[in-house]
Design an enzyme around this catalytic site. Structure first.
Site, mmCIF file in Angstrom:
data_model
loop_
_atom_site.group_PDB
_atom_site.id
_atom_site.type_symbol
_atom_site.label_atom_id
_atom_site.label_comp_id
_atom_site.label_asym_id
_atom_site.label_seq_id
_atom_site.Cartn_x
_atom_site.Cartn_y
_atom_site.Cartn_z
ATOM 1 N N GLU A 286 -12.625 1.666 17.775
ATOM 2 C CA GLU A 286 -13.578 1.817 16.671
ATOM 3 C C GLU A 286 -14.891 1.180 17.104
ATOM 4 O O GLU A 286 -14.874 0.056 17.583
ATOM 5 C CB GLU A 286 -13.058 1.122 15.421
ATOM 6 C CG GLU A 286 -11.890 1.864 14.808
ATOM 7 C CD GLU A 286 -11.348 1.229 13.554
ATOM 8 O OE1 GLU A 286 -11.981 0.288 13.017
ATOM 9 O OE2 GLU A 286 -10.282 1.659 13.096
ATOM 10 N N HIS B 146 -13.349 3.884 8.922
ATOM 11 C CA HIS B 146 -12.596 2.705 8.465
ATOM 12 C C HIS B 146 -13.147 2.189 7.119
ATOM 13 O O HIS B 146 -13.636 1.062 7.043
ATOM 14 C CB HIS B 146 -12.624 1.593 9.533
ATOM 15 C CG HIS B 146 -11.481 0.629 9.389
ATOM 16 N ND1 HIS B 146 -10.929 -0.050 10.439
ATOM 17 C CD2 HIS B 146 -10.784 0.208 8.296
ATOM 18 C CE1 HIS B 146 -9.956 -0.840 10.021
ATOM 19 N NE2 HIS B 146 -9.848 -0.697 8.701
ATOM 20 N N ARG C 54 -3.792 1.236 11.231
ATOM 21 C CA ARG C 54 -4.614 0.792 12.357
ATOM 22 C C ARG C 54 -4.603 1.896 13.407
ATOM 23 O O ARG C 54 -3.561 2.536 13.630
ATOM 24 C CB ARG C 54 -4.063 -0.510 12.964
ATOM 25 C CG ARG C 54 -4.390 -1.778 12.164
ATOM 26 C CD ARG C 54 -5.873 -2.099 12.195
ATOM 27 N NE ARG C 54 -6.217 -3.336 11.502
ATOM 28 C CZ ARG C 54 -6.614 -3.422 10.228
ATOM 29 N NH1 ARG C 54 -6.699 -2.337 9.494
ATOM 30 N NH2 ARG C 54 -6.937 -4.595 9.699
ATOM 31 N N ILE D 21 0.840 -1.209 0.000
ATOM 32 C CA ILE D 21 0.000 0.000 0.000
ATOM 33 C C ILE D 21 0.874 1.258 0.000
ATOM 34 O O ILE D 21 0.599 2.213 -0.746
ATOM 35 C CB ILE D 21 -0.991 -0.033 1.187
ATOM 36 C CG1 ILE D 21 -1.917 -1.257 1.049
ATOM 37 C CG2 ILE D 21 -1.812 1.256 1.246
ATOM 38 C CD1 ILE D 21 -2.819 -1.529 2.250
HETATM 39 C C1 GLV Z 1 -8.779 -3.261 6.496
HETATM 40 O O1 GLV Z 1 -8.445 -2.469 7.328
HETATM 41 C C2 GLV Z 1 -8.083 -4.482 6.267
HETATM 42 O O2 GLV Z 1 -7.157 -4.806 7.026
HETATM 43 O O3 GLV Z 1 -8.434 -5.188 5.309
#
Ligand code: GLV
Length: 326
Positions: A267, A286, A238, A159
């Site tokens: 959360e 999220h 996170r 990512i």
């Molecule tokens: C989302 O936060 C995931 O870990 O897929």
């Protein structure tokens, strides 16, 4: 042959659900909210597989409540900090996750937040709704510049790299801090050797680390103080990677310019959280991976992991492959 019994902790998108229901005798938790701990412990009794969400804590107690026939735990997420993996490994249970397919959606959303926080989009929309827009003003709602700015990535995995690619289109300089990653010849991003160096140089900081003992509260009072007063912080990793009390103080006292969190601790964030009183903070619920195609693919992959485990085959994506070694 009877179909294997499984518990699915929420209604997942159709492509995955259909596959699970075809292969298994599945009990699917139908509510919007996750099953309580007590319900979870009761529902897993006797199942061979659990398909969990990141909101479900799956530890040794849940595995033991299921029983020794439990063959697989498949998490409908790439992150798996909700699962106590050593407990699964000790019981030789493979744990699956859904990497890769949510990289682009998550990177898109991280970039959305960088832009929105940097250019004060949510605050500006509220300004209009509140009837405060009187005229075009030369100094109204001034935000950050992107071209030529430095983007610091904390974590340079899939990512992080995808965010770096997007930053190239904005002509940003990209640096990263990740003790486990090297520079990638395909991606214009320079490695720095310490978090402090990254924070001191960056105009934008985006977090892309898993949550573990070494990343919990990585962004805290000390590290926030190393950021520029003009800096923007984005967290799509996170919640507990950021010490939220320290972030609140830094934003309130304008020691950094703005932040955007797609993940919080806890959360959901309670509606009376002081964080929600800040104009220079955006909080999203999220949703970084929440694009239609991505969620379909996540459900499908979670189902494939589950079914592979039930068949005694290697999971397509297993986070504890050591369960396969003798
Ligand atoms: C989302 O936060 C995931 O870990 O897929």
């Amino acid at each position: 042959m009877p179909k294997p019994r499984v518990f699915v902790t929420r209604i997942i998108p159709q492509p995955g659900l259909a596959l699970v229901q075809d292969f298994c005798e599945a009990e699917v938790w139908p509510e919007e909210l996750p099953p309580s701990r007590e319900t979870l412990l009761q529902k897993v009794r006797g199942v061979e597989g659990i398909l969990s969400l990141l909101t479900d804590k799956i530890d040794g107690a849940v595995m033991d409540a299921a029983g020794p026939q439990l063959k697989v735990i498949s998490n409908h997420a790439v992150g798996f900090d909700n699962i106590v993996v050593p407990d699964a490994t000790a019981r030789k249970i493979p744990v699956g996750n859904t990497p890769g397919i949510l990289t682009d959606a998550t990177a898109d959303f991280a970039f959305t937040l960088l832009l929105a926080a940097g250019r004060r989009l949510v605050e500006a929309a509220q300004y209009v709704k509140d009837g405060r827009w009187k005229t075009w003003g030369p100094s109204v709602l001034l935000g950050a510049d992107f071209v030529g700015a430095t983007l610091g990535l904390v974590g340079f995995g899939r990512i992080g790299k995808a965010v770096a690619k997007r930053a190239a289109g904005f002509e940003m300089r990209v640096i990263f801090y990740d003790p486990t990653a090297e520079e990638d010849p395909q991606i214009k991003a320079e490695k720095v050797n310490s978090l402090e160096e990254l924070l001191r140089q960056s105009d934008f900081v985006s977090l892309h680390t898993p949550l573990n003992d070494s990343t919990r509260h990585l962004i805290n009072a000390v590290t926030l103080a190393q950021m520029k007063p003009t800096a923007v912080l984005v967290n799509t990793a996170r919640g507990p990677v950021v010490d939220q009390q320290a972030l609140y103080a830094a934003l309130k006292e304008k020691r950094i310019f703005a932040a955007a969190l797609d993940v919080t601790d806890p959360e959901p964030l309670p509606p009376d959280s002081p964080l929600l009183t800040l104009d220079n903070l955006i909080v999203a619920p999220h949703i970084a991976s929440a694009s239609r195609q991505t969620r379909d693919k996540m459900a499908l992959l979670a189902a494939q992991n589950l079914i592979a485990g039930l068949k005694g085959e290697r999971l397509p994506h297993c986070v504890n492959p050591e369960v396969y070694s003798r």
